[in-house]
Design a protein around this motif. Structure first.
Motif, PDB file in Angstrom:
ATOM      1  N   THR A 183       0.860  -1.184   0.000  1.00 41.51           N
ATOM      2  CA  THR A 183       0.000   0.000   0.000  1.00 41.51           C
ATOM      3  C   THR A 183       0.895   1.232   0.000  1.00 41.51           C
ATOM      4  N   ILE A 184       0.701   2.108  -0.981  1.00 38.98           N
ATOM      5  CA  ILE A 184       1.563   3.281  -1.119  1.00 38.98           C
ATOM      6  C   ILE A 184       0.779   4.551  -0.822  1.00 38.98           C
ATOM      7  N   VAL A 185       1.381   5.387   0.019  1.00 33.21           N
ATOM      8  CA  VAL A 185       0.842   6.700   0.364  1.00 33.21           C
ATOM      9  C   VAL A 185       1.733   7.736  -0.316  1.00 33.21           C
ATOM     10  N   VAL A 186       1.136   8.653  -1.062  1.00 27.76           N
ATOM     11  CA  VAL A 186       1.925   9.653  -1.783  1.00 27.76           C
ATOM     12  C   VAL A 186       1.643  11.050  -1.227  1.00 27.76           C
ATOM     13  N   ARG A 187       2.719  11.773  -0.974  1.00 30.05           N
ATOM     14  CA  ARG A 187       2.632  13.133  -0.431  1.00 30.05           C
ATOM     15  C   ARG A 187       2.735  14.133  -1.585  1.00 30.05           C
ATOM     16  N   GLY A 188       1.604  14.401  -2.231  1.00 31.00           N
ATOM     17  CA  GLY A 188       1.597  15.415  -3.276  1.00 31.00           C
ATOM     18  C   GLY A 188       1.882  14.866  -4.662  1.00 31.00           C
TER      19      GLY A 188
ATOM     20  N   PHE B   1      -0.927   3.729  -6.513  1.00 28.72           N
ATOM     21  CA  PHE B   1      -0.861   4.236  -5.145  1.00 28.72           C
ATOM     22  C   PHE B   1      -2.282   4.311  -4.612  1.00 28.72           C
ATOM     23  N   GLU B   2      -2.395   4.142  -3.315  1.00 25.48           N
ATOM     24  CA  GLU B   2      -3.712   4.015  -2.720  1.00 25.48           C
ATOM     25  C   GLU B   2      -4.187   5.257  -1.978  1.00 25.48           C
ATOM     26  N   VAL B   3      -3.264   5.994  -1.367  1.00 23.19           N
ATOM     27  CA  VAL B   3      -3.647   7.152  -0.549  1.00 23.19           C
ATOM     28  C   VAL B   3      -2.901   8.377  -1.047  1.00 23.19           C
ATOM     29  N   THR B   4      -3.646   9.433  -1.362  1.00 22.54           N
ATOM     30  CA  THR B   4      -3.050  10.689  -1.835  1.00 22.54           C
ATOM     31  C   THR B   4      -3.209  11.750  -0.754  1.00 22.54           C
ATOM     32  N   VAL B   5      -2.113  12.386  -0.397  1.00 19.31           N
ATOM     33  CA  VAL B   5      -2.112  13.392   0.663  1.00 19.31           C
ATOM     34  C   VAL B   5      -2.352  14.771   0.045  1.00 19.31           C
ATOM     35  N   PRO B   6      -3.358  15.502   0.499  1.00 20.91           N
ATOM     36  CA  PRO B   6      -3.652  16.820  -0.072  1.00 20.91           C
ATOM     37  C   PRO B   6      -2.718  17.905   0.452  1.00 20.91           C
ATOM     38  N   ALA B   7      -2.746  19.050  -0.219  1.00 19.74           N
ATOM     39  CA  ALA B   7      -1.989  20.218   0.229  1.00 19.74           C
ATOM     40  C   ALA B   7      -2.494  20.647   1.602  1.00 19.74           C
ATOM     41  N   PRO B   8      -1.619  21.199   2.431  1.00 20.16           N
ATOM     42  CA  PRO B   8      -0.229  21.581   2.145  1.00 20.16           C
ATOM     43  C   PRO B   8       0.791  20.460   2.330  1.00 20.16           C
ATOM     44  N   ASN B   9       0.341  19.214   2.399  1.00 19.02           N
ATOM     45  CA  ASN B   9       1.238  18.041   2.381  1.00 19.02           C
ATOM     46  C   ASN B   9       2.185  17.956   3.569  1.00 19.02           C
TER      47      ASN B   9
ATOM     48  N   LEU C  94      -0.911  11.964   8.122  1.00 18.91           N
ATOM     49  CA  LEU C  94      -1.589  11.170   9.140  1.00 18.91           C
ATOM     50  C   LEU C  94      -3.102  11.216   8.976  1.00 18.91           C
ATOM     51  N   GLU C  95      -3.627  12.401   8.699  1.00 18.33           N
ATOM     52  CA  GLU C  95      -5.078  12.538   8.530  1.00 18.33           C
ATOM     53  C   GLU C  95      -5.567  11.697   7.357  1.00 18.33           C
ATOM     54  N   SER C  96      -4.830  11.730   6.256  1.00 19.48           N
ATOM     55  CA  SER C  96      -5.210  10.946   5.078  1.00 19.48           C
ATOM     56  C   SER C  96      -5.166   9.454   5.379  1.00 19.48           C
TER      57      SER C  96
ATOM     58  N   ASN D 291      -8.031   8.333   7.592  1.00 18.87           N
ATOM     59  CA  ASN D 291      -9.340   8.354   6.939  1.00 18.87           C
ATOM     60  C   ASN D 291      -9.486   7.313   5.830  1.00 18.87           C
ATOM     61  N   ASP D 292      -8.455   6.502   5.622  1.00 19.90           N
ATOM     62  CA  ASP D 292      -8.516   5.474   4.581  1.00 19.90           C
ATOM     63  C   ASP D 292      -8.468   4.102   5.236  1.00 19.90           C
ATOM     64  N   GLU D 293      -9.416   3.237   4.887  1.00 20.59           N
ATOM     65  CA  GLU D 293      -9.494   1.932   5.554  1.00 20.59           C
ATOM     66  C   GLU D 293      -8.258   1.071   5.338  1.00 20.59           C
ATOM     67  N   GLN D 294      -7.498   1.336   4.273  1.00 18.16           N
ATOM     68  CA  GLN D 294      -6.300   0.542   4.001  1.00 18.16           C
ATOM     69  C   GLN D 294      -5.137   0.911   4.925  1.00 18.16           C
ATOM     70  N   THR D 295      -5.218   2.107   5.524  1.00 17.76           N
ATOM     71  CA  THR D 295      -4.105   2.582   6.350  1.00 17.76           C
ATOM     72  C   THR D 295      -4.546   3.070   7.720  1.00 17.76           C
ATOM     73  N   SER D 296      -5.824   2.940   8.030  1.00 16.60           N
ATOM     74  CA  SER D 296      -6.321   3.506   9.288  1.00 16.60           C
ATOM     75  C   SER D 296      -5.865   2.707  10.507  1.00 16.60           C
TER      76      SER D 296
END
Length: 281
Positions: free
Chosen positions: A98-103, A117-125, A131-133, A136-141
């Motif tokens: 599972t990949i989380v991408v920061r921006g 990638f499974e989780v995308t981190v919104p701005a301001p990254n 952590l919030e992203s 809020n995602d069942e794959q990484t919560s």
């Protein structure tokens, strides 16, 4: 000042490095006179012990989540692994976690290699949005006993690592490069001196490391206190919360942050600050 060049006649020092030419061109587009003072360079680590340790766990199926924090770092991670393993083996293994991408920048690298990638981190990254992203995602919560690899950029984010551990994760930091001063520090010293001499009205910072390096050089020259004082007489623009935190840690006020931590948005919104004749400068 004219409506199309609201920064006309304003002297600005910019400490951006990798995109120094782009930053200068954008500022000049709005009329500013720019002193480019590159303050850092990305230096690949001579030894890739952490990368190869990550690679061993990755191929053994021991990595649950990978957090990709920068485009440069994601590319360097793949390049370093490629010195020891076949590229397709690396990509197949990355596709299994599972990949989380920061921006957007790590996204571009992963898309190039057709790695999802499974989780995308919104701005301001920042680490908070990471952590919030994830929360809020069942794959990484739920991170209890999961191994989370963090591709680091230049320096460890202690807050992020601590919070991941508090959520029960086994955290594996993976450093692929470090930040150093430029080989030629003359342009940086010129920028610092321009601030000290009162020859600029604005200073722009686009990363926390820039202010660390600026203050390091000033300290070595016995100029740290005068520089802080001089900075507090300028319009200081910071690209985002992490950078702002770095400036505040040195007692330097921040006058402006953009709505998004993107260079083009940063400069454009700075120019808007000076379209109003009642602007402080």
């Amino acid at each position: 000042m004219t409506s199309d060049k609201p920064l006309s006649g304003l002297n600005a020092v910019c400490f951006e490095s990798r995109l120094s030419e782009s930053a200068a061109n954008l500022l000049e587009k709005y009329g500013a006179n720019v002193i480019s003072a590159p303050s850092m360079q990305e230096v690949p680590l001579e030894k890739h012990d952490e990368v190869f340790g990550f690679g061993k766990k990755l191929f053994n199926g021991e990595i649950d989540i990978l957090i990709c924090t920068t485009g440069v770092g994601t590319q360097m991670l793949i390049n370093a692994l490629e010195t020891r393993y076949e590229l397709e083996k690396i990509l197949d293994a990355l596709r299994s976690v599972t990949i989380v991408v920061r921006g957007p920048k790590p996204i571009r690298v992963l898309k190039k290699y057709k790695v999802s990638f499974e989780v995308t981190v919104p701005a301001p990254n920042t680490w908070k949005e990471i952590l919030e992203s994830m929360d809020n995602d069942e794959q990484t919560s739920s991170l209890t006993e999961k191994t989370v690899a963090v591709q680091e950029y230049g320096e460890s984010n202690d807050d992020l690592l601590r919070e991941l551990k508090q959520r029960g994760a086994v955290v594996l930091p993976v450093r692929v490069y470090r930040w150093e001063l430029p080989d030629d520090t003359k342009p940086l010293m010129k920028g610092i001196q321009a601030v000290l001499d009162g020859n600029v009205a604005m200073a722009l910072f686009t990363s926390k490391t820039q202010i660390d390096h600026v203050m390091q050089v000033a300290s070595e020259k016995g100029m740290e206190s005068p520089l802080k004082e001089a900075m507090n007489n300028l319009f200081v623009a910071s690209i985002g919360p992490v950078c702002t935190g770095g400036l505040h840690s040195y007692g330097i006020k921040v006058d402006f942050e953009p709505t998004r931590s993107k260079l083009g948005v940063f400069v454009r919104e700075i120019s808007h600050e000076f379209e109003d004749p009642s602007s402080q400068l």
